[in-house]
Write a protein that holds these residues in place. Structure first.
Motif, PDB file in Angstrom:
ATOM      1  N   CYS A  58      22.448 -26.368  75.182  1.00  0.00           N
ATOM      2  CA  CYS A  58      22.406 -27.760  75.286  1.00  0.00           C
ATOM      3  C   CYS A  58      21.770 -28.453  76.333  1.00  0.00           C
ATOM      4  CB  CYS A  58      23.915 -28.367  75.362  1.00  0.00           C
ATOM      5  SG  CYS A  58      24.105 -29.972  75.812  1.00  0.00           S
ATOM      6  N   CYS A  61      24.376 -29.647  79.294  1.00  0.00           N
ATOM      7  CA  CYS A  61      25.374 -28.932  79.781  1.00  0.00           C
ATOM      8  C   CYS A  61      25.008 -27.450  79.779  1.00  0.00           C
ATOM      9  CB  CYS A  61      26.811 -29.552  79.315  1.00  0.00           C
ATOM     10  SG  CYS A  61      27.111 -28.706  77.634  1.00  0.00           S
ATOM     11  N   ASN A  63      25.599 -25.654  77.217  1.00  0.00           N
ATOM     12  CA  ASN A  63      26.883 -24.832  76.247  1.00  0.00           C
ATOM     13  C   ASN A  63      25.722 -24.587  75.345  1.00  0.00           C
ATOM     14  OD1 ASN A  63      28.847 -24.178  74.898  1.00  0.00           O
ATOM     15  ND2 ASN A  63      29.295 -26.171  74.138  1.00  0.00           N
ATOM     16  N   CYS A  70      25.304 -30.677  72.528  1.00  0.00           N
ATOM     17  CA  CYS A  70      26.019 -29.944  71.989  1.00  0.00           C
ATOM     18  C   CYS A  70      27.385 -30.689  71.621  1.00  0.00           C
ATOM     19  CB  CYS A  70      26.637 -28.878  73.084  1.00  0.00           C
ATOM     20  SG  CYS A  70      27.811 -29.625  74.099  1.00  0.00           S
ATOM     21  N   CYS A  73      28.949 -32.866  74.375  1.00  0.00           N
ATOM     22  CA  CYS A  73      28.400 -33.852  75.215  1.00  0.00           C
ATOM     23  C   CYS A  73      28.206 -35.147  74.167  1.00  0.00           C
ATOM     24  CB  CYS A  73      26.950 -33.490  75.648  1.00  0.00           C
ATOM     25  SG  CYS A  73      27.055 -32.219  77.045  1.00  0.00           S
TER      26      CYS A  73
HETATM   27 ZN   LIG Z   1      26.334 -30.163  76.290  1.00  0.00          ZN
END
Ligand SMILES: [Zn+2]
Length: 205
Positions: A58, A61, A63, A70, A73
């Motif tokens: 992502c 973040c 992820n 993601c 978010c």
């Molecule tokens: Zn994210």
């Protein structure tokens, strides 16, 4: 010398490369696959062959995701003013499984570990700092949710110092997860660090 059919042999050798799988287990898994329906195997091999190409980080973040951003978010119901900083995606999944955290995340993908030559530059600390600089005024809290072991503690302390530097008047607070005793634990058998942390984290009752 016994020789297995080539595909079976290669499959077993592949399993042997996986963490926690010894030669015996690898063989057992290989033979087990032979008993599965052909359609299941085809489905699994399709996902395996595209696994790396379709899985990205992502942009916000870090992820894992298939999109640019993601699902966490993207979710407007999440509280983007609280960021939990975790070591890896597995930690994120554990927090998500609890269903009690409604903020967003920042995944470091590692922790500072000098003995294994992992420095602050090797994990996603710099992107966290620039994210905080950018979002600073909208942030309420940054939860340092790294593991409660030596490296996790050192990583949390390092990040806290760097965050203090970039805070620049923003009013967010920096917190650390309180670590307690597991439910059902016996004080007698708890390790010293766990007891110390749970004592320090005691609350009014
Ligand atoms: Zn994210």
């Amino acid at each position: 010398m016994s020789r297995l059919p080539k595909d079976l042999q290669h499959t077993i050798e592949f399993f042997e490369k996986l963490p926690g799988i010894g030669p015996k287990t690898a063989k057992r898994l290989g033979f087990y696959l032979l008993r599965l329906p052909q359609a299941d195997l085809e489905e699994a091999s399709k996902h395996l062959s595209t696994l790396k190409n379709s899985t990205k980080f992502c942009a916000r973040c870090f992820n894992l995701t298939e999109q640019e951003i993601c699902y966490i978010c993207e979710d407007r119901n999440r509280d983007s003013s609280t960021i939990a900083v975790v070591e890896d995606v597995l930690a994120l999944l554990s927090l998500e499984a609890g269903n009690h955290y409604s903020g967003v995340y920042h995944v470091l993908h590692g922790r500072i570990d000098p003995l294994n030559y992992i420095s602050p530059d090797d994990i996603n600390i710099a992107p966290l700092l620039s994210r905080v600089k950018k979002e600073g005024d909208n942030l309420k809290e940054i939860v340092l949710a790294t593991n409660p072991d030596t490296e996790g503690e050192a990583t949390a302390m390092y990040i806290r110092e760097r965050l203090d530097e970039v805070k620049n008047g923003s009013a967010f607070s920096i917190t650390r997860l309180a670590y307690g005793l597991p439910i059902g634990a016996d004080l007698e058998y708890a390790d010293y660090m766990t007891l110390k942390r749970s004592f320090e984290g005691r609350k009014a009752f």
